[in-house]
Design a protein around this motif. Structure first.
Motif, mmCIF file in Angstrom:
data_model
loop_
_atom_site.group_PDB
_atom_site.id
_atom_site.type_symbol
_atom_site.label_atom_id
_atom_site.label_comp_id
_atom_site.label_asym_id
_atom_site.label_seq_id
_atom_site.Cartn_x
_atom_site.Cartn_y
_atom_site.Cartn_z
ATOM 1 N N GLY A 170 0.785 -1.220 0.000
ATOM 2 C CA GLY A 170 0.000 0.000 0.000
ATOM 3 C C GLY A 170 0.817 1.270 0.000
ATOM 4 O O GLY A 170 0.373 2.295 0.525
ATOM 5 N N ILE A 171 2.015 1.212 -0.582
ATOM 6 C CA ILE A 171 2.857 2.408 -0.662
ATOM 7 C C ILE A 171 3.245 2.649 -2.119
ATOM 8 O O ILE A 171 3.107 1.761 -2.965
ATOM 9 N N GLU A 172 3.709 3.866 -2.394
ATOM 10 C CA GLU A 172 4.181 4.214 -3.728
ATOM 11 C C GLU A 172 5.698 4.267 -3.727
ATOM 12 O O GLU A 172 6.298 4.825 -2.800
ATOM 13 N N PRO A 173 6.343 3.702 -4.745
ATOM 14 C CA PRO A 173 7.809 3.743 -4.803
ATOM 15 C C PRO A 173 8.301 5.153 -5.089
ATOM 16 O O PRO A 173 7.539 6.011 -5.536
ATOM 17 N N PRO A 174 9.573 5.425 -4.843
ATOM 18 C CA PRO A 174 10.113 6.758 -5.141
ATOM 19 C C PRO A 174 10.007 7.073 -6.633
ATOM 20 O O PRO A 174 10.160 6.203 -7.484
ATOM 21 N N LYS A 175 9.726 8.334 -6.922
ATOM 22 C CA LYS A 175 9.652 8.754 -8.328
ATOM 23 C C LYS A 175 11.031 8.835 -8.952
ATOM 24 O O LYS A 175 11.254 8.379 -10.068
ATOM 25 N N GLY A 176 11.940 9.481 -8.249
ATOM 26 C CA GLY A 176 13.283 9.682 -8.788
ATOM 27 C C GLY A 176 14.334 9.401 -7.742
ATOM 28 O O GLY A 176 14.086 9.465 -6.541
ATOM 29 N N VAL A 177 15.522 9.075 -8.225
ATOM 30 C CA VAL A 177 16.652 8.782 -7.339
ATOM 31 C C VAL A 177 17.790 9.724 -7.705
ATOM 32 O O VAL A 177 18.106 9.902 -8.894
ATOM 33 N N LEU A 178 18.407 10.325 -6.712
ATOM 34 C CA LEU A 178 19.530 11.228 -6.930
ATOM 35 C C LEU A 178 20.789 10.595 -6.355
ATOM 36 O O LEU A 178 20.847 10.267 -5.173
ATOM 37 N N ASP A 279 6.504 3.020 -16.329
ATOM 38 C CA ASP A 279 7.620 2.269 -16.889
ATOM 39 C C ASP A 279 8.821 3.145 -17.190
ATOM 40 O O ASP A 279 9.734 2.727 -17.884
ATOM 41 N N VAL A 280 8.816 4.377 -16.707
ATOM 42 C CA VAL A 280 9.939 5.291 -16.898
ATOM 43 C C VAL A 280 10.448 5.710 -15.526
ATOM 44 O O VAL A 280 9.684 6.207 -14.701
ATOM 45 N N LYS A 281 11.733 5.504 -15.290
ATOM 46 C CA LYS A 281 12.344 5.883 -14.023
ATOM 47 C C LYS A 281 13.416 6.931 -14.281
ATOM 48 O O LYS A 281 14.079 6.917 -15.317
ATOM 49 N N ILE A 282 13.575 7.840 -13.335
ATOM 50 C CA ILE A 282 14.511 8.946 -13.476
ATOM 51 C C ILE A 282 15.599 8.812 -12.417
ATOM 52 O O ILE A 282 15.309 8.644 -11.233
ATOM 53 N N ILE A 283 16.847 8.870 -12.881
ATOM 54 C CA ILE A 283 18.001 8.856 -11.990
ATOM 55 C C ILE A 283 18.838 10.093 -12.308
ATOM 56 O O ILE A 283 19.182 10.342 -13.464
ATOM 57 N N GLY A 284 19.117 10.885 -11.300
ATOM 58 C CA GLY A 284 19.977 12.052 -11.460
ATOM 59 C C GLY A 284 21.304 11.830 -10.757
ATOM 60 O O GLY A 284 21.404 11.014 -9.828
ATOM 61 N N ARG A 298 12.448 18.068 -2.984
ATOM 62 C CA ARG A 298 11.274 17.856 -2.139
ATOM 63 C C ARG A 298 10.654 16.492 -2.439
ATOM 64 O O ARG A 298 10.834 15.938 -3.528
ATOM 65 N N PRO A 299 9.909 15.907 -1.482
ATOM 66 C CA PRO A 299 9.246 14.615 -1.719
ATOM 67 C C PRO A 299 8.311 14.680 -2.921
ATOM 68 O O PRO A 299 7.596 15.664 -3.105
ATOM 69 N N GLY A 300 8.343 13.659 -3.726
ATOM 70 C CA GLY A 300 7.519 13.613 -4.927
ATOM 71 C C GLY A 300 8.320 13.797 -6.198
ATOM 72 O O GLY A 300 7.786 13.616 -7.291
ATOM 73 N N ARG A 301 9.589 14.164 -6.082
ATOM 74 C CA ARG A 301 10.447 14.307 -7.264
ATOM 75 C C ARG A 301 11.645 13.367 -7.094
ATOM 76 O O ARG A 301 11.550 12.205 -7.412
ATOM 77 N N PHE A 302 12.749 13.877 -6.581
ATOM 78 C CA PHE A 302 13.857 12.983 -6.244
ATOM 79 C C PHE A 302 13.681 12.584 -4.778
ATOM 80 O O PHE A 302 14.215 13.222 -3.866
ATOM 81 N N ASP A 303 12.893 11.520 -4.589
ATOM 82 C CA ASP A 303 12.539 11.110 -3.227
ATOM 83 C C ASP A 303 13.714 10.501 -2.470
ATOM 84 O O ASP A 303 13.830 10.672 -1.263
#
Length: 398
Positions: A170-178, A279-284, A298-303
């Motif tokens: 019942g959780i959402e995975p991180p949107k982006g990883v830095l 199906d698209v993941k963002i890594i910075g 902030r939470p919701g972008r690079f979590d």
């Protein structure tokens, strides 16, 4: 009488020979006829093709426009490249699902009727981004980053391969990883390894390439970059040197700074538009986290922020083993000993040491690398690294 019989026999033989020659001539004529018929058929096809091509080239040019709205009576509102908006008809050969607002279309020069739907253009900067359909880097090729790889796999690999796990909890995975760390510590390698494990398309983009001269160009590149990622899904967007486009916004700024800020705002909007389970993941990646804009973090972008520092002695030992496994080396070489004398070395520097050691062996005409080669290579590579560190700002890595 005998002369007459002999003459008749001679005439018969002559007739038979003539008959044979005639049959051969007939066979040759039939072969020539078949060849001529085949050649005629080929020339007729070429003639038809050339006539069709000539007719196509003689056809009037089409006007490029954009679709503004779709009306219920098989008519649409379009804006041509040469004038105002028009309400026009649509060709019956265009599928209704292709008619969406914003699409590029071709218009008849006289009636402005929609003749075809064109694909959206992509800038060469975007299409020229490094796209690796399946990177050849695996987890076994990365040493000393076990904890960081676990965090990255949880944030990127699991949502792509096992999204049902997050749904059950019942959780959402991180949107982006830095990924944060000094140069050469394996940030790009980690992203490629995850792309390899997930069979995802790997799109690598340098943040400075998003900074353009003209107003709106950088924001357009960001939109097209994410459109390309959607087309290639499942995909991983790796934005290197994120600080070049994601620096903190200042109150007093030049026109160039304002354009960078527009690009940043478009990037923030694209990050908000992605669902965590897409199906698209963002890594910075950056080596200057201290200058990044707070809106990016902030939470919701690079979590998830993963710090990748210089490897410890165990990590350096693993990295030496990985690179030495492909080399012809003396059995007496101890990777642990090399790791102990290469303090402060990054993964890239260790790879450079192994390469330099192999080049020293080649220079001496040997096909086996000795421990002495590694120590000489270490002195050369580490000395160059120390000179670079002396010239770098003291606040570089926070």
């Amino acid at each position: 009488m005998e002369d007459t019989l002999e003459e008749l026999k001679a005439k018969i033989i002559t007739l038979e020979e003539r008959n044979i020659r005639l049959m051969e001539d007939l066979q040759t004529a039939e072969n020539d006829k078949r060849y001529s018929e085949g050649e005629l058929f080929r020339l007729q096809k070429d003639h038809s093709r050339i006539r069709a091509e000539l007719e196509r080239l003689k056809s009037p040019p089409l006007i490029i426009g954009s679709l503004r709205d779709v009306l219920p009576d098989n008519r649409v509102v379009v804006k041509s490249s040469t004038g105002p908006d028009f309400v026009v008809s649509v060709s019956e050969y265009i599928p209704p699902e292709d008619l969406v607002a914003g699409a590029r279309v071709t218009l008849n020069k006289q009636t402005l009727a929609v003749m075809n739907v064109l694909p959206l253009p992509l800038d060469p900067v975007v299409t020229g981004a490094e796209i690796v359909e399946k990177p050849d880097i695996s987890y076994e090729d990365i040493g000393g980053l076990a904890k960081q790889m676990l965090e990255l796999r949880e944030a990127v690999e699991d949502p792509l391969l096992r999204p049902e796990l997050y749904a059950k909890v019942g959780i959402e995975p991180p949107k982006g990883v830095l990924l944060v760390g000094p140069p050469g510590t394996g940030k790009t390698l980690m992203a490629k390894a995850v792309a390899n494990a997930t069979n995802a398309t790997f799109i690598r983009f340098v943040g400075s390439e998003l900074v353009q001269k003209y107003i709106g160009e950088g924001a357009r590149l960001v939109r097209e970059l994410f459109e390309l990622a959607r087309e290639k899904a499942p995909s991983i967007i790796f934005i290197d040197e994120l600080d070049s486009v994601g620096a903190k916004r200042m109150d007093v700024a030049t026109s160039g700074d304002r354009e960078v800020q527009r690009t940043l705002m478009q990037l923030l909007a694209e990050l908000d538009g992605f669902t965590p389970t897409s199906d698209v993941k963002i890594i910075g990646a950056t080596n200057r986290p201290d200058i990044l804009d707070d809106a990016l973090l902030r939470p919701g972008r690079f979590d998830r922020i993963i710090e990748i520092g210089l490897p410890d002695v165990e990590g350096r030992t693993q990295i030496f083993k990985i690179h030495m496994s492909h080399m012809s080396i003396d059995k007496a070489i101890n990777p642990r000993k090399l790791a102990e004398v290469t303090d402060t070395a990054s993964g890239a520097e260790i790879k450079s040491i192994c390469t330099e050691a192999g080049m020293l062996a080649i220079r001496d005409g040997r096909d086996t690398v000795t421990e002495r080669d590694f120590f000489q290579a270490k002195e050369k590579v580490m000395e160059a690294g120390r000179n670079k560190i002396k010239s770098a700002p003291t606040h570089m890595f926070g």
